[in-house]
Design an enzyme around this catalytic site. Structure first.
Site, mmCIF file in Angstrom:
data_model
loop_
_atom_site.group_PDB
_atom_site.id
_atom_site.type_symbol
_atom_site.label_atom_id
_atom_site.label_comp_id
_atom_site.label_asym_id
_atom_site.label_seq_id
_atom_site.Cartn_x
_atom_site.Cartn_y
_atom_site.Cartn_z
ATOM 1 C CE LYS A 52 16.257 35.661 -26.000
ATOM 2 N NZ LYS A 52 17.364 36.225 -26.806
ATOM 3 C CD GLN A 96 19.654 39.143 -26.144
ATOM 4 O OE1 GLN A 96 19.470 37.931 -26.029
ATOM 5 N NE2 GLN A 96 18.832 39.917 -26.797
ATOM 6 C CG ASP A 119 20.268 33.421 -31.229
ATOM 7 O OD1 ASP A 119 19.038 33.410 -31.054
ATOM 8 O OD2 ASP A 119 21.056 34.094 -30.546
#
Ligand code: GUN
Length: 284
Positions: A52, A96, A119
């Site tokens: 990422k 995460q 997200d």
């Protein structure tokens, strides 16, 4: 049979974003910035975050990695999120997953400002998706739709089967397919005679985490098959939920692992972050 090259498609998306950010920089504007939080040192999580960060760098986007020890508690994580929420230089915030078991995942995801939730995991964004309102849509499902559309085949009117009902992939991709007028079946580990269900699919999306679950006899000839699985074999190779060698003999289109859905997820994370930046620049 055609291969859906997620790596090549993701590069096109990132290249478009790179040019947009170069334009912003030329105008003397601040770059978008993605903040990523890692708790502990799960090697897979660390590797995803590296990917990422590299994608952000490719596009000229800033990124920050905030690392907390495995022993960090809810309070430390919430404090970090509050700091990033309040920071006008941060556009997107990603925690995460999975988090260590002593952390309350819901508490953490609920703490991220919905306007920075790139997200799309905050309840406000999840509700937005299901109610058809503007929201941040989760990255992997968006990448999957892009891959299906890249075949040039219409989604409308097709039978789509999604195997897996996770909050991150199965449920949201089922909704996105429904929004595009597919007839959608969400199958899962308790589905009776899974093969009979998947054999009906013009579009088959598999997100279960079971290596090689889908074999050639379970696939309709000519179907579009998207493999979301990322499993590690005993000898350390990455492999999907679809038995690529046999299914590629029957499918019309198939996405490989690696080089399929993974890079598309990252491209859409960067795209969501640019969108968060643009919305905040517009004062929305
Ligand atoms: N873990 C597995 N997939 C994801 C994802 O899309 N976002 C985050 N934050 N964690 C994940």
């Amino acid at each position: 049979m055609n291969i859906i090259d997620g790596k090549a498609l993701s590069l096109e998306i990132k290249e478009t974003i790179r040019q947009r950010i170069a334009g912003l920089t030329a105008e003397g504007k601040r770059k978008p910035c993605l903040a990523m939080i890692l708790v502990g040192s799960n090697p897979a999580s660390r590797s995803y975050l590296r990917g990422k960060g590299n994608a952000a760098a490719f596009t000229g986007m800033d990124s920050r990695l905030v690392e907390l020890p495995e022993t960090a508690g809810n309070a430390e994580l919430l404090q970090e999120i509050a700091r990033l929420n309040a920071d006008d230089g941060v556009d997107g915030i990603l925690v995460q997953l999975p988090l260590p078991s002593h952390i309350d995942e819901n508490l953490v995801l609920d703490a991220i400002l919905p306007s920075k939730d790139v997200d799309g995991f905050h309840p406000i964004n999840v509700a937005g998706l299901w109610m058809g309102r503007p929201c941040f849509v989760p990255c992997t499902p968006q990448g999957i739709i892009h891959m299906i559309e890249s075949t040039g085949q219409p989604i409308e009117g097709k039978r789509a089967v999604v195997v897996g009902r996770s909050k991150i992939v199965g449920r949201p991709v089922s909704k996105l397919l429904l929004d595009r007028n597919a007839t959608v079946t969400t199958a899962h580990s308790r589905t009776a005679d899974l093969g009979a269900v998947t054999r009906d699919a013009d579009i088959l999306v598999v997100a279960t985490g079971h290596a090689g679950l889908i074999t050639a006899d379970m696939v309709k000839p000519g179907a579009i098959v998207i493999d979301v699985g990322i499993n590690r074999t005993a000898d350390g190779r990455l492999t999907g939920d679809v038995d690529f060698d046999s299914v590629s003999q029957v499918a019309g289109w198939i996405s490989p692992v690696p080089g399929g859905v993974g890079p598309m997820t990252i491209a859409y994370l960067i795209k969501n972050t640019l969108r968060a930046y643009e919305l905040s620049a517009e004062g929305r």
